[in-house]
Design a protein around this motif. Structure first.
Motif, PDB file in Angstrom:
ATOM      1  N   GLY A  73       0.786  -1.234   0.000  1.00 33.44           N
ATOM      2  CA  GLY A  73       0.000   0.000   0.000  1.00 33.44           C
ATOM      3  C   GLY A  73       0.812   1.275   0.000  1.00 33.44           C
ATOM      4  N   ARG A  74       2.122   1.150  -0.159  1.00 31.12           N
ATOM      5  CA  ARG A  74       2.975   2.330  -0.009  1.00 31.12           C
ATOM      6  C   ARG A  74       2.684   3.407  -1.044  1.00 31.12           C
ATOM      7  NH1 ARG A  74       9.638   2.523  -0.083  1.00 31.12           N
ATOM      8  NH2 ARG A  74       9.796   4.810   0.020  1.00 31.12           N
ATOM      9  N   GLU A  75       2.677   3.038  -2.335  1.00 34.93           N
ATOM     10  CA  GLU A  75       2.491   4.041  -3.387  1.00 34.93           C
ATOM     11  C   GLU A  75       1.139   4.736  -3.262  1.00 34.93           C
ATOM     12  OE1 GLU A  75       2.719   6.538  -6.663  1.00 34.93           O
ATOM     13  OE2 GLU A  75       4.233   5.643  -5.341  1.00 34.93           O
ATOM     14  N   LEU A  76       0.100   3.972  -2.924  1.00 30.30           N
ATOM     15  CA  LEU A  76      -1.223   4.577  -2.782  1.00 30.30           C
ATOM     16  C   LEU A  76      -1.247   5.544  -1.599  1.00 30.30           C
ATOM     17  CD1 LEU A  76      -4.096   4.816  -3.714  1.00 30.30           C
ATOM     18  CD2 LEU A  76      -4.672   2.754  -2.425  1.00 30.30           C
ATOM     19  N   GLU A  78       1.319   7.171  -0.327  1.00 30.57           N
ATOM     20  CA  GLU A  78       2.127   8.342  -0.662  1.00 30.57           C
ATOM     21  C   GLU A  78       1.427   9.223  -1.687  1.00 30.57           C
ATOM     22  OE1 GLU A  78       5.956   6.959  -1.855  1.00 30.57           O
ATOM     23  OE2 GLU A  78       6.591   6.467   0.196  1.00 30.57           O
ATOM     24  N   ALA A  79       0.701   8.611  -2.614  1.00 29.81           N
ATOM     25  CA  ALA A  79      -0.025   9.394  -3.622  1.00 29.81           C
ATOM     26  C   ALA A  79      -1.146  10.204  -2.978  1.00 29.81           C
ATOM     27  CB  ALA A  79      -0.583   8.467  -4.691  1.00 29.81           C
ATOM     28  N   ARG A  80      -1.868   9.581  -2.050  1.00 30.38           N
ATOM     29  CA  ARG A  80      -2.939  10.317  -1.343  1.00 30.38           C
ATOM     30  C   ARG A  80      -2.348  11.472  -0.540  1.00 30.38           C
ATOM     31  NH1 ARG A  80      -7.829   7.818  -1.694  1.00 30.38           N
ATOM     32  NH2 ARG A  80      -7.904   5.536  -1.896  1.00 30.38           N
ATOM     33  N   ALA A  81      -1.248  11.205   0.161  1.00 28.97           N
ATOM     34  CA  ALA A  81      -0.622  12.238   0.975  1.00 28.97           C
ATOM     35  C   ALA A  81      -0.108  13.387   0.115  1.00 28.97           C
ATOM     36  CB  ALA A  81       0.521  11.630   1.783  1.00 28.97           C
ATOM     37  N   ASN A  91      -0.251  15.388  -9.200  1.00 20.33           N
ATOM     38  CA  ASN A  91      -0.499  14.509  -8.057  1.00 20.33           C
ATOM     39  C   ASN A  91      -1.840  13.783  -8.185  1.00 20.33           C
ATOM     40  OD1 ASN A  91       1.911  14.924  -6.724  1.00 20.33           O
ATOM     41  ND2 ASN A  91       1.158  16.690  -5.572  1.00 20.33           N
ATOM     42  N   GLN A  92      -2.798  14.415  -8.837  1.00 23.65           N
ATOM     43  CA  GLN A  92      -4.071  13.739  -9.107  1.00 23.65           C
ATOM     44  C   GLN A  92      -3.846  12.558 -10.048  1.00 23.65           C
ATOM     45  OE1 GLN A  92      -7.185  14.735  -7.786  1.00 23.65           O
ATOM     46  NE2 GLN A  92      -7.951  12.813  -8.631  1.00 23.65           N
ATOM     47  N   MET A  93      -2.996  12.750 -11.059  1.00 19.96           N
ATOM     48  CA  MET A  93      -2.673  11.659 -11.986  1.00 19.96           C
ATOM     49  C   MET A  93      -1.929  10.540 -11.271  1.00 19.96           C
ATOM     50  SD  MET A  93      -1.630  13.454 -15.605  1.00 19.96           S
ATOM     51  CE  MET A  93      -0.961  14.999 -15.045  1.00 19.96           C
ATOM     52  N   ARG A  94      -1.028  10.914 -10.382  1.00 21.94           N
ATOM     53  CA  ARG A  94      -0.290   9.901  -9.615  1.00 21.94           C
ATOM     54  C   ARG A  94      -1.253   9.066  -8.782  1.00 21.94           C
ATOM     55  NH1 ARG A  94       4.187  10.936  -4.771  1.00 21.94           N
ATOM     56  NH2 ARG A  94       4.561   8.701  -4.339  1.00 21.94           N
ATOM     57  N   LEU A  95      -2.222   9.716  -8.150  1.00 21.46           N
ATOM     58  CA  LEU A  95      -3.201   8.979  -7.354  1.00 21.46           C
ATOM     59  C   LEU A  95      -4.037   8.064  -8.238  1.00 21.46           C
ATOM     60  CD1 LEU A  95      -4.687   8.360  -4.738  1.00 21.46           C
ATOM     61  CD2 LEU A  95      -6.122  10.380  -5.148  1.00 21.46           C
ATOM     62  N   ALA A  96      -4.446   8.556  -9.395  1.00 22.78           N
ATOM     63  CA  ALA A  96      -5.252   7.733 -10.303  1.00 22.78           C
ATOM     64  C   ALA A  96      -4.506   6.464 -10.699  1.00 22.78           C
ATOM     65  CB  ALA A  96      -5.623   8.544 -11.548  1.00 22.78           C
ATOM     66  N   ASN A  97      -3.230   6.604 -11.047  1.00 23.66           N
ATOM     67  CA  ASN A  97      -2.431   5.439 -11.426  1.00 23.66           C
ATOM     68  C   ASN A  97      -2.228   4.492 -10.249  1.00 23.66           C
ATOM     69  OD1 ASN A  97      -1.575   5.646 -14.305  1.00 23.66           O
ATOM     70  ND2 ASN A  97      -0.791   7.627 -13.651  1.00 23.66           N
ATOM     71  N   ALA A  98      -2.022   5.050  -9.065  1.00 25.84           N
ATOM     72  CA  ALA A  98      -1.833   4.218  -7.873  1.00 25.84           C
ATOM     73  C   ALA A  98      -3.097   3.435  -7.555  1.00 25.84           C
ATOM     74  CB  ALA A  98      -1.429   5.095  -6.686  1.00 25.84           C
ATOM     75  N   LEU A  99      -4.251   4.060  -7.704  1.00 21.61           N
ATOM     76  CA  LEU A  99      -5.529   3.371  -7.462  1.00 21.61           C
ATOM     77  C   LEU A  99      -5.725   2.224  -8.453  1.00 21.61           C
ATOM     78  CD1 LEU A  99      -7.734   6.516  -6.821  1.00 21.61           C
ATOM     79  CD2 LEU A  99      -7.402   4.653  -5.179  1.00 21.61           C
ATOM     80  N   LEU A 100      -5.354   2.476  -9.708  1.00 21.68           N
ATOM     81  CA  LEU A 100      -5.502   1.435 -10.730  1.00 21.68           C
ATOM     82  C   LEU A 100      -4.593   0.253 -10.426  1.00 21.68           C
ATOM     83  CD1 LEU A 100      -6.894   0.651 -13.352  1.00 21.68           C
ATOM     84  CD2 LEU A 100      -5.093   1.852 -14.599  1.00 21.68           C
ATOM     85  N   GLU A 101      -3.346   0.534 -10.050  1.00 22.75           N
ATOM     86  CA  GLU A 101      -2.411  -0.542  -9.718  1.00 22.75           C
ATOM     87  C   GLU A 101      -2.826  -1.275  -8.452  1.00 22.75           C
ATOM     88  OE1 GLU A 101       0.048  -1.687 -11.521  1.00 22.75           O
ATOM     89  OE2 GLU A 101      -0.376  -0.221 -13.084  1.00 22.75           O
ATOM     90  N   ALA A 102      -3.548  -0.588  -7.569  1.00 20.79           N
ATOM     91  CA  ALA A 102      -3.986  -1.197  -6.315  1.00 20.79           C
ATOM     92  C   ALA A 102      -5.272  -2.000  -6.475  1.00 20.79           C
ATOM     93  CB  ALA A 102      -4.169  -0.117  -5.252  1.00 20.79           C
ATOM     94  N   GLY A 103      -5.796  -2.072  -7.691  1.00 21.67           N
ATOM     95  CA  GLY A 103      -7.001  -2.858  -7.924  1.00 21.67           C
ATOM     96  C   GLY A 103      -8.278  -2.146  -7.546  1.00 21.67           C
ATOM     97  N   GLN A 104      -8.284  -0.817  -7.660  1.00 22.36           N
ATOM     98  CA  GLN A 104      -9.484  -0.022  -7.373  1.00 22.36           C
ATOM     99  C   GLN A 104      -9.858   0.767  -8.631  1.00 22.36           C
ATOM    100  OE1 GLN A 104      -9.283   2.104  -3.525  1.00 22.36           O
ATOM    101  NE2 GLN A 104      -7.497   0.854  -3.016  1.00 22.36           N
ATOM    102  N   PRO A 105     -10.306   0.069  -9.681  1.00 25.26           N
ATOM    103  CA  PRO A 105     -10.489   0.727 -10.983  1.00 25.26           C
ATOM    104  C   PRO A 105     -11.578   1.793 -11.000  1.00 25.26           C
ATOM    105  CG  PRO A 105     -11.362  -1.508 -11.030  1.00 25.26           C
ATOM    106  CD  PRO A 105     -10.613  -1.370  -9.746  1.00 25.26           C
ATOM    107  N   GLN A 106     -12.661   1.603 -10.258  1.00 24.56           N
ATOM    108  CA  GLN A 106     -13.738   2.598 -10.279  1.00 24.56           C
ATOM    109  C   GLN A 106     -13.250   3.940  -9.748  1.00 24.56           C
ATOM    110  OE1 GLN A 106     -16.940   2.226 -11.496  1.00 24.56           O
ATOM    111  NE2 GLN A 106     -17.300   4.398 -11.056  1.00 24.56           N
ATOM    112  N   ALA A 109     -10.754   5.437 -12.197  1.00 23.54           N
ATOM    113  CA  ALA A 109     -11.396   6.057 -13.353  1.00 23.54           C
ATOM    114  C   ALA A 109     -11.928   7.435 -13.005  1.00 23.54           C
ATOM    115  CB  ALA A 109     -12.524   5.156 -13.860  1.00 23.54           C
ATOM    116  N   GLU A 110     -12.541   7.553 -11.827  1.00 22.90           N
ATOM    117  CA  GLU A 110     -13.071   8.848 -11.404  1.00 22.90           C
ATOM    118  C   GLU A 110     -11.948   9.861 -11.215  1.00 22.90           C
ATOM    119  OE1 GLU A 110     -15.245   7.706  -7.959  1.00 22.90           O
ATOM    120  OE2 GLU A 110     -16.875   6.752  -9.101  1.00 22.90           O
ATOM    121  N   ALA A 111     -10.797   9.377 -10.700  1.00 19.81           N
ATOM    122  CA  ALA A 111      -9.650  10.273 -10.513  1.00 19.81           C
ATOM    123  C   ALA A 111      -9.089  10.727 -11.857  1.00 19.81           C
ATOM    124  CB  ALA A 111      -8.569   9.566  -9.690  1.00 19.81           C
ATOM    125  N   PHE A 112      -9.018   9.822 -12.821  1.00 16.24           N
ATOM    126  CA  PHE A 112      -8.561  10.203 -14.155  1.00 16.24           C
ATOM    127  C   PHE A 112      -9.510  11.234 -14.770  1.00 16.24           C
ATOM    128  CE2 PHE A 112      -6.126   6.081 -14.369  1.00 16.24           C
ATOM    129  CZ  PHE A 112      -4.889   6.642 -14.657  1.00 16.24           C
TER     130      PHE A 112
END
Length: 246
Positions: A73-76, A78-81, A91-106, A109-112
């Motif tokens: 959960g580190r990248e997610l 750090e991205a939120r922080a 930073n919004q893009m970083r969070l979107a990518n971290a969420l996708l890699e963490a298996g939270q696609p919905q 997608a909203e972050a993207f």
């Protein structure tokens, strides 16, 4: 010997020129490659060829997988922080990518989509990320819209990756004839392992056994020349293919 060296430079430049034409790169690359074959080839390799290659994508996946294994959960976190501390588009893009890699696609997608409302509204990279997220979230139609918009606005952008993702999204959206045409297009133009495997998975799901067997024969030929690293890189797709065959 100088003639041999010059000939080699021209062969390398010709290889990259063919790649530029096949992937729809701007024509000025051809001028650069043939006017300055050595320097032009080096620039093209780092600017165009490597970022779109499976080698570079594979390296990114390996590094990301190692980091997730050590601290999932580190990248997610750090991205939120980072977004809370500095609410920028980056930073919004970083969070979107971290969420996708963490298996939270919905949520990814909203972050993207938030990123696409600002000055990056036409950014192809963000649209591609949004398409991946919507597809994984089960909203294939929204993925198709983004991918078709990228193709219309930037025809040379990651053609092989975009074509394959579009074919999968069309199939998931039950637009099967369009999906078939896109799979055929990707297979004829790029001929990658992924194109063969994803098309075979689709064919098996559709009950088109003859087509699946034909693709499987080509896949087996490709697999014979793989080293261990290539096998590991393609293991997830191979597992999906095997599951489809069962």
């Amino acid at each position: 010997m100088p003639f041999i060296g010059a000939g080699l430079h021209l062969l390398v430049a010709l290889f990259f020129a063919i790649h530029a034409v096949r992937t729809g790169q701007p024509l000025y690359w051809l001028v650069i490659l043939f006017m300055f074959p050595l320097l032009g080839s080096a620039v093209y390799f780092f600017a165009v060829f490597l970022p779109g290659s499976r080698l570079e994508r594979g390296a990114r996946r390996t590094v990301a997988a190692t980091a997730r294994a050590l601290d999932p959960g580190r990248e997610l976190r750090e991205a939120r922080a980072a977004l809370e501390a500095t609410p920028t588009a980056q930073n919004q893009m970083r969070l979107a990518n971290a969420l996708l890699e963490a298996g939270q696609p919905q949520e990814a997608a909203e972050a993207f989509e938030i990123c696409l409302k600002g000055p990056f509204a036409s950014d192809a990279e963000i649209k591609l990320g949004a398409a991946r997220a919507w597809l994984e979230a089960g909203q294939a139609g929204r993925a198709v819209n983004h991918l078709q918009a990228i193709r219309a606005d930037q025809p040379g952008f990651r053609n092989d990756q975009l074509s394959l993702l579009l074919a999968r999204a069309l199939a998931a959206d039950k637009r099967h004839e369009e999906a078939r045409a896109e799979f055929e297009h990707g297979l004829a133009r790029f001929g990658s392992f992924e194109a063969h495997a994803e098309y075979a998975i689709w064919a098996l799901q559709r009950g088109e056994q003859a087509l699946a067997d034909k693709l499987q024969a080509e896949i087996e030929k490709m697999c014979r020349s793989w080293n261990r690293h290539t096998q590991e890189l393609n293991a997830p797709v191979l597992r999906r293919l095997e599951a489809a065959r069962r």
